[in-house]
Write a protein that holds these residues in place. Sequence first.
Motif, PDB file in Angstrom:
ATOM      1  N   ILE A  26      55.976  25.832  19.657  1.00 24.78           N
ATOM      2  CA  ILE A  26      55.903  27.260  19.322  1.00 24.78           C
ATOM      3  C   ILE A  26      55.747  28.095  20.591  1.00 24.78           C
ATOM      4  CG2 ILE A  26      54.472  29.031  18.208  1.00 24.78           C
ATOM      5  CD1 ILE A  26      53.881  26.857  16.020  1.00 24.78           C
ATOM      6  N   ALA A  27      54.859  27.678  21.479  1.00 23.45           N
ATOM      7  CA  ALA A  27      54.664  28.408  22.739  1.00 23.45           C
ATOM      8  C   ALA A  27      55.955  28.439  23.553  1.00 23.45           C
ATOM      9  CB  ALA A  27      53.531  27.765  23.554  1.00 23.45           C
ATOM     10  N   ALA A  28      56.648  27.315  23.609  1.00 21.63           N
ATOM     11  CA  ALA A  28      57.902  27.247  24.366  1.00 21.63           C
ATOM     12  C   ALA A  28      58.973  28.133  23.738  1.00 21.63           C
ATOM     13  CB  ALA A  28      58.382  25.797  24.452  1.00 21.63           C
ATOM     14  N   LEU A  29      59.057  28.141  22.416  1.00 22.75           N
ATOM     15  CA  LEU A  29      60.030  28.993  21.725  1.00 22.75           C
ATOM     16  C   LEU A  29      59.780  30.470  22.027  1.00 22.75           C
ATOM     17  CD1 LEU A  29      62.366  29.377  19.718  1.00 22.75           C
ATOM     18  CD2 LEU A  29      60.646  29.364  17.890  1.00 22.75           C
ATOM     19  N   ILE A  30      58.525  30.883  21.952  1.00 19.42           N
ATOM     20  CA  ILE A  30      58.181  32.276  22.273  1.00 19.42           C
ATOM     21  C   ILE A  30      58.550  32.593  23.723  1.00 19.42           C
ATOM     22  CG2 ILE A  30      56.254  33.910  22.525  1.00 19.42           C
ATOM     23  CD1 ILE A  30      57.128  33.233  19.579  1.00 19.42           C
ATOM     24  N   ALA A  31      58.285  31.648  24.635  1.00 21.15           N
ATOM     25  CA  ALA A  31      58.622  31.857  26.048  1.00 21.15           C
ATOM     26  C   ALA A  31      60.127  32.009  26.235  1.00 21.15           C
ATOM     27  CB  ALA A  31      58.089  30.696  26.893  1.00 21.15           C
ATOM     28  N   VAL A  32      60.910  31.209  25.526  1.00 20.72           N
ATOM     29  CA  VAL A  32      62.374  31.304  25.627  1.00 20.72           C
ATOM     30  C   VAL A  32      62.855  32.650  25.082  1.00 20.72           C
ATOM     31  CG1 VAL A  32      64.540  30.353  24.725  1.00 20.72           C
ATOM     32  CG2 VAL A  32      62.794  28.823  25.645  1.00 20.72           C
ATOM     33  N   ILE A  33      62.277  33.096  23.974  1.00 19.31           N
ATOM     34  CA  ILE A  33      62.655  34.398  23.400  1.00 19.31           C
ATOM     35  C   ILE A  33      62.358  35.516  24.387  1.00 19.31           C
ATOM     36  CG2 ILE A  33      62.073  36.089  21.607  1.00 19.31           C
ATOM     37  CD1 ILE A  33      61.708  33.625  19.695  1.00 19.31           C
ATOM     38  N   ILE A  34      61.176  35.493  24.983  1.00 17.67           N
ATOM     39  CA  ILE A  34      60.810  36.538  25.947  1.00 17.67           C
ATOM     40  C   ILE A  34      61.696  36.458  27.192  1.00 17.67           C
ATOM     41  CG2 ILE A  34      58.962  37.342  27.481  1.00 17.67           C
ATOM     42  CD1 ILE A  34      57.039  36.786  25.125  1.00 17.67           C
ATOM     43  N   ALA A  35      61.988  35.247  27.652  1.00 14.66           N
ATOM     44  CA  ALA A  35      62.909  35.109  28.793  1.00 14.66           C
ATOM     45  C   ALA A  35      64.274  35.680  28.441  1.00 14.66           C
ATOM     46  CB  ALA A  35      63.028  33.636  29.202  1.00 14.66           C
ATOM     47  N   GLU A  53      57.413  43.124  32.734  1.00 13.39           N
ATOM     48  CA  GLU A  53      58.147  41.866  32.544  1.00 13.39           C
ATOM     49  C   GLU A  53      57.480  40.719  33.307  1.00 13.39           C
ATOM     50  OE1 GLU A  53      62.607  43.678  31.739  1.00 13.39           O
ATOM     51  OE2 GLU A  53      61.879  43.490  33.805  1.00 13.39           O
ATOM     52  N   TRP A  54      56.949  41.013  34.500  1.00 10.54           N
ATOM     53  CA  TRP A  54      56.210  39.991  35.247  1.00 10.54           C
ATOM     54  C   TRP A  54      54.983  39.547  34.459  1.00 10.54           C
ATOM     55  CZ3 TRP A  54      57.650  36.779  38.716  1.00 10.54           C
ATOM     56  CH2 TRP A  54      58.592  37.111  39.682  1.00 10.54           C
ATOM     57  N   ILE A  55      54.295  40.501  33.868  1.00  9.22           N
ATOM     58  CA  ILE A  55      53.106  40.168  33.081  1.00  9.22           C
ATOM     59  C   ILE A  55      53.490  39.273  31.903  1.00  9.22           C
ATOM     60  CG2 ILE A  55      51.333  41.138  31.544  1.00  9.22           C
ATOM     61  CD1 ILE A  55      51.286  43.591  33.503  1.00  9.22           C
ATOM     62  N   ALA A  56      54.532  39.666  31.178  1.00  8.34           N
ATOM     63  CA  ALA A  56      54.978  38.870  30.029  1.00  8.34           C
ATOM     64  C   ALA A  56      55.409  37.476  30.476  1.00  8.34           C
ATOM     65  CB  ALA A  56      56.122  39.582  29.310  1.00  8.34           C
ATOM     66  N   GLN A  57      56.170  37.411  31.552  1.00 13.78           N
ATOM     67  CA  GLN A  57      56.666  36.126  32.050  1.00 13.78           C
ATOM     68  C   GLN A  57      55.507  35.238  32.485  1.00 13.78           C
ATOM     69  OE1 GLN A  57      60.319  35.890  34.418  1.00 13.78           O
ATOM     70  NE2 GLN A  57      59.041  35.121  36.089  1.00 13.78           N
ATOM     71  N   THR A  58      54.561  35.785  33.219  1.00 11.29           N
ATOM     72  CA  THR A  58      53.417  35.013  33.692  1.00 11.29           C
ATOM     73  C   THR A  58      52.562  34.533  32.523  1.00 11.29           C
ATOM     74  OG1 THR A  58      53.432  36.292  35.747  1.00 11.29           O
ATOM     75  CG2 THR A  58      51.430  35.052  35.251  1.00 11.29           C
ATOM     76  N   LEU A  59      52.348  35.383  31.547  1.00 12.86           N
ATOM     77  CA  LEU A  59      51.602  34.978  30.359  1.00 12.86           C
ATOM     78  C   LEU A  59      52.311  33.849  29.617  1.00 12.86           C
ATOM     79  CD1 LEU A  59      50.298  38.380  28.979  1.00 12.86           C
ATOM     80  CD2 LEU A  59      48.917  36.471  29.818  1.00 12.86           C
ATOM     81  N   CYS A  60      53.620  33.927  29.510  1.00 12.13           N
ATOM     82  CA  CYS A  60      54.382  32.863  28.843  1.00 12.13           C
ATOM     83  C   CYS A  60      54.269  31.542  29.588  1.00 12.13           C
ATOM     84  CB  CYS A  60      55.849  33.260  28.697  1.00 12.13           C
ATOM     85  SG  CYS A  60      56.131  34.460  27.401  1.00 12.13           S
ATOM     86  N   ILE A  61      54.396  31.591  30.899  1.00 18.22           N
ATOM     87  CA  ILE A  61      54.261  30.374  31.700  1.00 18.22           C
ATOM     88  C   ILE A  61      52.872  29.775  31.481  1.00 18.22           C
ATOM     89  CG2 ILE A  61      54.069  29.482  34.070  1.00 18.22           C
ATOM     90  CD1 ILE A  61      56.310  31.555  34.801  1.00 18.22           C
ATOM     91  N   GLY A  62      51.862  30.614  31.558  1.00 22.18           N
ATOM     92  CA  GLY A  62      50.494  30.140  31.346  1.00 22.18           C
ATOM     93  C   GLY A  62      50.278  29.597  29.949  1.00 22.18           C
ATOM     94  N   LEU A  63      50.843  30.271  28.956  1.00 22.92           N
ATOM     95  CA  LEU A  63      50.695  29.836  27.566  1.00 22.92           C
ATOM     96  C   LEU A  63      51.309  28.461  27.351  1.00 22.92           C
ATOM     97  CD1 LEU A  63      49.999  30.423  24.550  1.00 22.92           C
ATOM     98  CD2 LEU A  63      52.278  31.447  24.376  1.00 22.92           C
TER      99      LEU A  63
END
Length: 120
Positions: free
Chosen positions: A102-111, A53-63
């Motif tokens: 799109i990047a923000a939407l994906i980040a919200v979904i993962i969050a 989850e940290w990896i996914a979260q960090t990737l989303c923030i970076g994206l």
Amino acid sequence: MPIKFITGRLKGMKYSLQGGIQLIRSEASIQVQFGVAILITIAGFYYNISRTEWIAQTLCIGLVMTAEGLNTAIEGIADFIHPDFHEKIGRIKDIAAGAVGIAALIAVIIAGIIYIPRIF
């Protein structure tokens, strides 16, 4: 490894850091996203999320922050090339902004996947 190669990479890192600082200081949208990144990082510690989850979260923030930085650069170039309104420039800027969306939407979904089960 030649010294010139190493000094070139160090200069590149210096310019990259300067650009990142300039982006955070000058762009309101990045400032908001940076604030959200800090809050979501605090939430990660609070809810003790897993390594994956940290990896996914960090990737989303970076994206999201990378997309916003590229969007800012594209808008700056477009405004420099054609400062007056132009339909094609407007379309280019809309597409760049859409990529951020799109990047923000994906980040919200993962969050949501990470935090909704923990909150409820």
